[in-house]
Scaffold this motif. Structure first.
Motif, mmCIF file in Angstrom:
data_model
loop_
_atom_site.group_PDB
_atom_site.id
_atom_site.type_symbol
_atom_site.label_atom_id
_atom_site.label_comp_id
_atom_site.label_asym_id
_atom_site.label_seq_id
_atom_site.Cartn_x
_atom_site.Cartn_y
_atom_site.Cartn_z
ATOM 1 N N SER A 1 32.979 -57.748 -6.699
ATOM 2 C CA SER A 1 34.261 -57.184 -6.290
ATOM 3 C C SER A 1 34.874 -58.031 -5.175
ATOM 4 O O SER A 1 34.245 -58.262 -4.140
ATOM 5 N N ARG A 2 36.109 -58.486 -5.378
ATOM 6 C CA ARG A 2 36.781 -59.272 -4.347
ATOM 7 C C ARG A 2 37.105 -58.399 -3.138
ATOM 8 O O ARG A 2 37.016 -58.856 -2.002
ATOM 9 N N ALA A 3 37.474 -57.161 -3.381
ATOM 10 C CA ALA A 3 37.787 -56.248 -2.277
ATOM 11 C C ALA A 3 36.551 -56.034 -1.407
ATOM 12 O O ALA A 3 36.642 -55.995 -0.176
ATOM 13 N N TRP A 4 35.391 -55.892 -2.058
ATOM 14 C CA TRP A 4 34.144 -55.733 -1.301
ATOM 15 C C TRP A 4 33.860 -56.980 -0.471
ATOM 16 O O TRP A 4 33.474 -56.884 0.692
ATOM 17 N N SER A 5 34.055 -58.146 -1.062
ATOM 18 C CA SER A 5 33.790 -59.397 -0.354
ATOM 19 C C SER A 5 34.664 -59.532 0.884
ATOM 20 O O SER A 5 34.178 -59.901 1.962
ATOM 21 N N VAL A 6 35.963 -59.227 0.732
ATOM 22 C CA VAL A 6 36.883 -59.322 1.866
ATOM 23 C C VAL A 6 36.509 -58.310 2.938
ATOM 24 O O VAL A 6 36.480 -58.622 4.137
ATOM 25 N N LEU A 7 36.202 -57.087 2.506
ATOM 26 C CA LEU A 7 35.810 -56.045 3.453
ATOM 27 C C LEU A 7 34.527 -56.434 4.173
ATOM 28 O O LEU A 7 34.381 -56.184 5.377
ATOM 29 N N TRP A 8 33.609 -57.052 3.466
ATOM 30 C CA TRP A 8 32.346 -57.505 4.050
ATOM 31 C C TRP A 8 32.587 -58.552 5.133
ATOM 32 O O TRP A 8 32.080 -58.432 6.250
ATOM 33 N N MET A 9 33.377 -59.560 4.812
ATOM 34 C CA MET A 9 33.606 -60.640 5.767
ATOM 35 C C MET A 9 34.377 -60.162 6.998
ATOM 36 O O MET A 9 34.010 -60.454 8.142
ATOM 37 N N LEU A 10 35.444 -59.404 6.779
ATOM 38 C CA LEU A 10 36.251 -58.930 7.912
ATOM 39 C C LEU A 10 35.479 -57.923 8.761
ATOM 40 O O LEU A 10 35.483 -57.986 9.990
ATOM 41 N N GLY A 11 34.803 -56.990 8.071
ATOM 42 C CA GLY A 11 34.017 -55.999 8.797
ATOM 43 C C GLY A 11 32.843 -56.623 9.525
ATOM 44 O O GLY A 11 32.531 -56.249 10.664
ATOM 45 N N GLY A 12 32.199 -57.587 8.876
ATOM 46 C CA GLY A 12 31.061 -58.255 9.499
ATOM 47 C C GLY A 12 31.468 -59.009 10.751
ATOM 48 O O GLY A 12 30.778 -58.954 11.775
ATOM 49 N N PHE A 13 32.596 -59.704 10.671
ATOM 50 C CA PHE A 13 33.083 -60.430 11.843
ATOM 51 C C PHE A 13 33.394 -59.469 12.988
ATOM 52 O O PHE A 13 33.014 -59.708 14.137
ATOM 53 N N ALA A 14 34.061 -58.362 12.676
ATOM 54 C CA ALA A 14 34.423 -57.390 13.715
ATOM 55 C C ALA A 14 33.182 -56.775 14.361
ATOM 56 O O ALA A 14 33.101 -56.636 15.589
ATOM 57 N N ILE A 15 32.201 -56.400 13.537
ATOM 58 C CA ILE A 15 30.973 -55.805 14.059
ATOM 59 C C ILE A 15 30.199 -56.818 14.901
ATOM 60 O O ILE A 15 29.651 -56.482 15.957
ATOM 61 N N HIS A 16 30.185 -58.062 14.441
ATOM 62 C CA HIS A 16 29.463 -59.113 15.168
ATOM 63 C C HIS A 16 30.093 -59.355 16.536
ATOM 64 O O HIS A 16 29.401 -59.527 17.545
ATOM 65 N N VAL A 17 31.424 -59.365 16.576
ATOM 66 C CA VAL A 17 32.131 -59.535 17.846
ATOM 67 C C VAL A 17 31.787 -58.385 18.793
ATOM 68 O O VAL A 17 31.522 -58.594 19.985
ATOM 69 N N ALA A 18 31.793 -57.152 18.248
ATOM 70 C CA ALA A 18 31.474 -55.989 19.081
ATOM 71 C C ALA A 18 30.052 -56.073 19.623
ATOM 72 O O ALA A 18 29.790 -55.787 20.796
ATOM 73 N N TRP A 19 29.106 -56.492 18.784
ATOM 74 C CA TRP A 19 27.705 -56.614 19.192
ATOM 75 C C TRP A 19 27.548 -57.641 20.304
ATOM 76 O O TRP A 19 26.897 -57.387 21.316
ATOM 77 N N ARG A 20 28.172 -58.799 20.131
ATOM 78 C CA ARG A 20 28.068 -59.839 21.155
ATOM 79 C C ARG A 20 28.754 -59.395 22.449
ATOM 80 O O ARG A 20 28.338 -59.748 23.544
ATOM 81 N N GLY A 21 29.822 -58.613 22.316
ATOM 82 C CA GLY A 21 30.485 -58.085 23.497
ATOM 83 C C GLY A 21 29.579 -57.143 24.275
ATOM 84 O O GLY A 21 29.550 -57.164 25.503
ATOM 85 N N VAL A 22 28.834 -56.315 23.553
ATOM 86 C CA VAL A 22 27.896 -55.390 24.194
ATOM 87 C C VAL A 22 26.799 -56.162 24.925
ATOM 88 O O VAL A 22 26.441 -55.836 26.065
ATOM 89 N N VAL A 23 26.263 -57.196 24.275
ATOM 90 C CA VAL A 23 25.216 -58.011 24.900
ATOM 91 C C VAL A 23 25.743 -58.672 26.168
ATOM 92 O O VAL A 23 25.098 -58.657 27.222
ATOM 93 N N ARG A 24 26.931 -59.243 26.081
ATOM 94 C CA ARG A 24 27.515 -59.929 27.235
ATOM 95 C C ARG A 24 27.780 -58.942 28.374
ATOM 96 O O ARG A 24 27.538 -59.245 29.545
ATOM 97 N N HIS A 25 28.279 -57.747 28.032
ATOM 98 C CA HIS A 25 28.544 -56.731 29.055
ATOM 99 C C HIS A 25 27.248 -56.298 29.735
ATOM 100 O O HIS A 25 27.206 -56.112 30.963
ATOM 101 N N ALA A 26 26.176 -56.144 28.948
ATOM 102 C CA ALA A 26 24.886 -55.729 29.518
ATOM 103 C C ALA A 26 24.353 -56.792 30.484
ATOM 104 O O ALA A 26 23.850 -56.463 31.567
ATOM 105 N N LEU A 27 24.491 -58.066 30.119
ATOM 106 C CA LEU A 27 24.018 -59.139 30.988
ATOM 107 C C LEU A 27 24.839 -59.205 32.276
ATOM 108 O O LEU A 27 24.304 -59.432 33.362
#
Length: 211
Positions: A109-135
């Protein structure tokens, strides 16, 4: 205090390992989450599972290649965001090219692929933000700091001190200057003068600095 200051330093290798393991897991989690959002089920077909694992393995190569694991003391959050964007873009483009060349794009599914990439990038940014804030929180409490002494209180030394003070996110604390041309006991731009240059070795033997 010395033991507290070095708490994160002693475990920096462990932190790096955790990030290298968790980051690819985010790739898989984002793909599973996107599948659930789009198809309303977690019963993934075998070909989707294979795609998730293949991309996660590819991510193990891509993330280090964009220098995502270099010390955050030398990378601002904006630079980290750019590295994340490039990594996810490489993953998306490479995955798309592979499916096109293998003529298997219609199986996913192309819609799934796009949702995966966009969602993954957003979640990854949030995760790295949490790590940076904790440090940063640890640094504000006097932990996870690197202590720096500067030999030479001339224009270059003062410039180095000013740049470090202007980047508190780096966690580099300037302890003071050593210089032969200025009187001991004063300060320059709020940075203490610790003594003459020949005192560096003895002082650091008693109270080591990181840089």
């Amino acid at each position: 205090m010395s033991m507290q200051r070095n708490l994160l330093k002693d475990n920096s290798t462990l932190l790096d390992t955790v990030l290298r393991v968790v980051d690819p897991l985010f790739v898989v989690a984002a793909g599973v989450g996107a599948y659930y959002v789009y198809f309303d089920t977690l019963d993934l077909p075998a070909k989707y599972v294979v795609a998730l694992l293949a991309v996660a393995l590819f991510a193990l190569l891509v993330f280090p290649a964009v220098k995502l694991y270099q010390s955050q003391r030398g990378m601002s959050f904006a630079e980290e965001l750019r590295a994340l964007f490039v990594a996810w873009l490489v993953i998306a483009v490479t995955g798309g090219m592979f499916l096109f060349l293998a003529k298997r794009g219609a199986e996913f599914s192309r819609a799934w692929s796009v949702l995966w990439m966009l969602g993954g990038f957003a979640i990854h940014v949030a995760w790295r933000g949490v790590v940076r804030h904790a440090l940063r929180t640890l640094r504000r409490r006097g932990l996870n700091l690197r202590h720096v002494v500067i030999v030479g209180a001339g224009a270059h030394g003062r410039n180095v001190a000013a740049r470090l003070k202007a980047a508190p996110w780096s966690g580099l604390n300037v302890r003071g200057f050593y210089d032969d041309e200025v009187p001991e006991g004063g300060s320059i731009d709020g940075v203490p003068l610790l003594g003459r240059c020949d005192a560096v070795v003895g002082d650091l033997a008693r109270d080591p600095a990181d840089q």
